[in-house]
Design an enzyme around this catalytic site. Sequence first.
Site, PDB file in Angstrom:
ATOM      1  N   HIS A  72      19.342 -36.807  -5.667  1.00 15.05           N
ATOM      2  CA  HIS A  72      18.534 -37.239  -4.519  1.00 15.05           C
ATOM      3  C   HIS A  72      17.044 -37.012  -4.766  1.00 15.05           C
ATOM      4  CE1 HIS A  72      22.176 -37.957  -2.287  1.00 15.05           C
ATOM      5  NE2 HIS A  72      22.615 -36.768  -2.663  1.00 15.05           N
TER       6      HIS A  72
ATOM      7  N   CYS B 281       0.841  -1.202   0.000  1.00 14.45           N
ATOM      8  CA  CYS B 281       0.000   0.000   0.000  1.00 14.45           C
ATOM      9  C   CYS B 281       0.874   1.250   0.000  1.00 14.45           C
ATOM     10  CB  CYS B 281      -0.944   0.089   1.189  1.00 14.45           C
ATOM     11  SG  CYS B 281      -2.079  -1.291   1.309  1.00 14.45           S
TER      12      CYS B 281
ATOM     13  N   LYS C 215       5.941  -4.326  -3.582  1.00 13.69           N
ATOM     14  CA  LYS C 215       7.378  -4.122  -3.377  1.00 13.69           C
ATOM     15  C   LYS C 215       7.765  -4.256  -1.916  1.00 13.69           C
ATOM     16  CE  LYS C 215      11.484  -2.762  -4.738  1.00 13.69           C
ATOM     17  NZ  LYS C 215      12.260  -3.832  -5.376  1.00 13.69           N
TER      18      LYS C 215
ATOM     19  N   GLU D  62      17.896 -17.644  -6.844  1.00 12.63           N
ATOM     20  CA  GLU D  62      17.507 -16.280  -7.236  1.00 12.63           C
ATOM     21  C   GLU D  62      17.019 -16.259  -8.694  1.00 12.63           C
ATOM     22  OE1 GLU D  62      16.746 -13.597  -6.009  1.00 12.63           O
ATOM     23  OE2 GLU D  62      17.250 -11.938  -7.324  1.00 12.63           O
TER      24      GLU D  62
ATOM     25  N   LYS E  22      13.195 -15.107  -9.728  1.00 14.32           N
ATOM     26  CA  LYS E  22      12.911 -14.035 -10.688  1.00 14.32           C
ATOM     27  C   LYS E  22      11.956 -14.527 -11.768  1.00 14.32           C
ATOM     28  CE  LYS E  22      15.044 -10.593  -9.042  1.00 14.32           C
ATOM     29  NZ  LYS E  22      14.669 -11.072  -7.728  1.00 14.32           N
TER      30      LYS E  22
ATOM     31  N   ASN F  33      -2.309   1.950   5.553  1.00 13.31           N
ATOM     32  CA  ASN F  33      -1.367   0.903   5.164  1.00 13.31           C
ATOM     33  C   ASN F  33      -1.109   0.068   6.417  1.00 13.31           C
ATOM     34  OD1 ASN F  33       0.775  -0.618   4.182  1.00 13.31           O
ATOM     35  ND2 ASN F  33       2.273   1.008   4.497  1.00 13.31           N
ATOM     36  N   GLY F  34      -1.186  -1.255   6.304  1.00  9.96           N
ATOM     37  CA  GLY F  34      -0.902  -2.098   7.468  1.00  9.96           C
ATOM     38  C   GLY F  34      -2.113  -2.937   7.828  1.00  9.96           C
TER      39      GLY F  34
ATOM     40  N   TRP G  94      -2.541  -2.891  -1.674  1.00 11.52           N
ATOM     41  CA  TRP G  94      -2.226  -4.321  -1.758  1.00 11.52           C
ATOM     42  C   TRP G  94      -3.131  -4.978  -0.730  1.00 11.52           C
ATOM     43  CZ3 TRP G  94      -0.243  -8.308   1.335  1.00 11.52           C
ATOM     44  CH2 TRP G  94       0.223  -9.431   0.638  1.00 11.52           C
TER      45      TRP G  94
ATOM     46  N   ARG H 282       4.111  -0.240  -4.656  1.00 13.65           N
ATOM     47  CA  ARG H 282       3.855  -0.783  -3.318  1.00 13.65           C
ATOM     48  C   ARG H 282       2.575  -1.614  -3.261  1.00 13.65           C
ATOM     49  NH1 ARG H 282       6.876   1.862   0.594  1.00 13.65           N
ATOM     50  NH2 ARG H 282       5.431   1.084   2.143  1.00 13.65           N
TER      51      ARG H 282
ATOM     52  N   GLU I 107       8.334 -15.123 -10.314  1.00 12.21           N
ATOM     53  CA  GLU I 107       7.542 -13.944  -9.962  1.00 12.21           C
ATOM     54  C   GLU I 107       7.225 -13.068 -11.164  1.00 12.21           C
ATOM     55  OE1 GLU I 107       9.375 -11.076  -7.292  1.00 12.21           O
ATOM     56  OE2 GLU I 107      11.354 -11.594  -8.028  1.00 12.21           O
TER      57      GLU I 107
HETATM   58  C1  F6R Z   1      12.091 -10.673  -5.185  1.00 14.39           C
HETATM   59  C2  F6R Z   1      11.982  -9.648  -4.168  1.00 14.39           C
HETATM   60  C3  F6R Z   1      11.524 -10.049  -2.812  1.00 14.39           C
HETATM   61  C4  F6R Z   1      12.224  -9.209  -1.736  1.00 14.39           C
HETATM   62  C5  F6R Z   1      11.670  -9.539  -0.350  1.00 14.39           C
HETATM   63  C6  F6R Z   1      12.377  -8.756   0.735  1.00 14.39           C
HETATM   64  O1  F6R Z   1      12.534 -10.141  -6.394  1.00 14.39           O
HETATM   65  O2  F6R Z   1      12.209  -8.496  -4.425  1.00 14.39           O
HETATM   66  O3  F6R Z   1      11.720 -11.411  -2.587  1.00 14.39           O
HETATM   67  O4  F6R Z   1      13.597  -9.461  -1.793  1.00 14.39           O
HETATM   68  O5  F6R Z   1      10.296  -9.248  -0.315  1.00 14.39           O
HETATM   69  O6  F6R Z   1      12.237  -7.388   0.546  1.00 14.39           O
HETATM   70  P1  F6R Z   1      13.186  -6.362   1.278  1.00 14.39           P
HETATM   71  O7  F6R Z   1      14.562  -6.546   0.751  1.00 14.39           O
HETATM   72  O8  F6R Z   1      12.629  -5.009   0.948  1.00 14.39           O
HETATM   73  O9  F6R Z   1      13.106  -6.677   2.745  1.00 14.39           O
END
Ligand code: F6R
Length: 617
Positions: free
Chosen positions: A510, A2, A612, A487, A491, A101-102, A75, A27, A494
């Site tokens: 395994h 949010c 985000k 990683e 990527k 927000n929250g 969100w 966000r 998502e």
């Molecule tokens: C994936 C991604 C998320 C963040 C995670 C932690 O691309 O961006 O997995 O890494 O939500 O976010 P932060 O670093 O802001 O605590």
Amino acid sequence: MCGIVGYVGPQQAEGVVVEGLRRMEYRGYDSAGIALVHDGAIAARKRAGKLANLEKALAEDPLPRACTGIGHTRWATHGAPTDRNAHPHLGAGHRVAVVHNGIIENFAALRAGLERDGHELESETDTEVAAHLLESAVQSGATLTEAMQQVCRRLEGAFTLVALDCHDPDRVVAARRSSPLVVGVGDGETFLASDVSAFIAHTRDALELGQDQVVTISRDAVEVSDFDGRPARADSYRAYHVDWDLSAAEKGGYDWFMRKEIHEQPAAITDSMLGRHDAEGALQLDELRITEGELRAVDKIILVGCGTANYASMVAKYAIEHWTRIPCEVELAHEFRYRDPILTRDTLVVAISQSGETADTLMAIRHARQQRSKVLAICNTNGSTIPRESDAVIYTHAGPEIGVASTKGFMTQLVACYLLGLYLAQVRGTKYGDEIAQIVRELDRMPAHVQRLLDAADEVNALAEELSGTRSVLFLGRHTGFPIALEGALKLKELAYIHAEGFAAGELKHGPIALVEDRLPVFCVVPPRGRDQLHDKMVSGIQEVRARGARTIVLAEEGDDEVTRYADDLIRLPVVPTLLQPMVAVVPLQLFACELASRKGHDVDQPRNLAKSVTVE
Ligand code: F6R
């Protein structure tokens, strides 16, 4: 999670608020809404879906001119992302409007109380409860500021609230607990937002609020108090000047913020190294507020974070243990406190977070500090909650990261982890000065290495185009290549919404090898040849999947000819030390995911169901 915006000033509030929401949309983008005060009444619009839906509604049916407004991009937590659940929410008589927000954890009890008193609530949200409570308080004679203080005392959970009262058109009142809120102080105008990018086009002077504070803004004044109504102590909030400008928050000619941020990595690495070592390569982390004595006493390090930040922690474990011989544990932040971890005064907890607002990580560090452990944050967002609640911080100077998928954030987390490991080695004498200087020199060369990979982006893009119809991709790595495999898979999941899994290559036999079928694309991150056993074992892993029909996409350093015959596609990496290889190996995987998602027609910057900054547990 949010984005919220507030404005009081001479400009047309609708324009300022919508512009702020556009910059906050990363966000959350389930719905958006805006409320203004006009002619003693509240005028509001809200729509499910992305901000564009709200903008369309505003274009078709404009709001009246106003100088005071609030806005929200959501969100969803409580209630589906519908028009009705979108913010702002209004009080019973439509006198007060609120965005939030929250999560208000005791909202069910509060809602039941309101309903017993005859209130009819329209939405399924926790936020509407706050709107009704605030409005009841102002109807009983409280100012909006007093009402906010009273209501916040009754709320449990983490929240930022921003409210308007149409009987008091020149003020906006906000409050925060464990959720972000910054004030932008302009010339005759004042802003509120979840982060500074919402108002960076108007002012770079910001004020970061403390925990459990209420702020009342008007055109020329900012008043801060605590939830009990006492004026806040001057040292409980902080004024600062933002050191980046609007251009850093714009796309700059790229189709996606993510692509721009991938390409900003050489500069981000340079900025994160700046001033952190002297000409001889000795580390100087002046901002670290933990003494050398305390660092020498550390007998265990626990690295906590979520998602991509967790993978940075995994890389850090290899480097820090090797350089310092301090045992390191890596823990998902949301699992950490629930397993009752063993924490002492000599445990150093390193919390890694790009946003500095991730609720899971925040709760982990609070637990660690309660147990008297020292907490060091590695964070990209100046003034955010996690560094503020930590004993020390290493800021990663990546600049604003807007794309939801972390790229330059991750890259600079790696830099900060390496710097921390080397600094600990220097302080504890586990590495000679010339050895440290040698690694620092390698780190200084990284921007050029990463740039070379970016210059070859077309090859990776062509591969993504070719594979755009694939339904599944595997990623294999060993040692520091393992977190990079994870990683790469994250990527792809998502952004491209396809099945992608990362494995430690040794684990294949395994179980996971059963997933391999004809022409399945398998990315293989090959360690540098310096560690021969590691390299050879990885080559065996590649042969194993290839023998079962996989299409192998091999990432191997220049000059490594041994792998050539096992590679259906070969992506060359610059020659770097094994422990630093993640910084180069991750780049083609970021480019691949960005391009594949683009080819599939997805919104790369705002993938479905994500946000985000995850400010709820
Ligand atoms: C994936 C991604 C998320 C963040 C995670 C932690 O691309 O961006 O997995 O890494 O939500 O976010 P932060 O670093 O802001 O605590």
